[in-house]
Scaffold this motif. Sequence first.
Motif: not given
Length: 133
Positions: A51-52, A104-106
Motif C-alpha cells: 500500500p502507498c 492507500n490501503d490495498r
Amino acid sequence: MPRLGAMLTVVRGGSGGRSEVATGTFTGQAWRDLLMAPKDGVAVGNVFFEPCSRTHWHSHVGGQLLIIVAGEGYVGEEAQTVTVRAGDMVWTPPGVRHWHGASNDRYLLHTAVTVGDTAWEQAVTEAEYGGGH
C-alpha cells in the motif's frame, strides 16, 4: 522457409529466479520478478506494490501494457489518475509520461509488458499521488 524452432521462444514458468526489491525508481516497498528478460525490445515482469508504494514518473519508447492481476492501485499521467483493479488492463502509448502503484490501503500486483527502453524521471509527490482519486 524458416524453421519453426527459429521463430519461437518458450519461457518456462518458474525460471525467472528470485524476487528482488525494486529500488531506485520506486517510492515505498515494491518487489519485482522478471518473467522474460528483454528480448527483441520486449520485457515482461510482475511487480508487487505494498500500500502507498509506486513508481517514479517514467515513459517507454514503445509503450507499456499493464495487466492488473490482484489488488487495487492507481495509474497516473499528466491529465488524470485512474483507479485500477484486478482484471483491468492499461495501455500507455509510446512516450507518455506516467506512474503506477498501489492504493492507500490495498496492495497491487501487475504484470508489465514493456516495449523498448524506459526513461525514468523524478519521484511522484504526495500531492500527485493523492490527487484525482
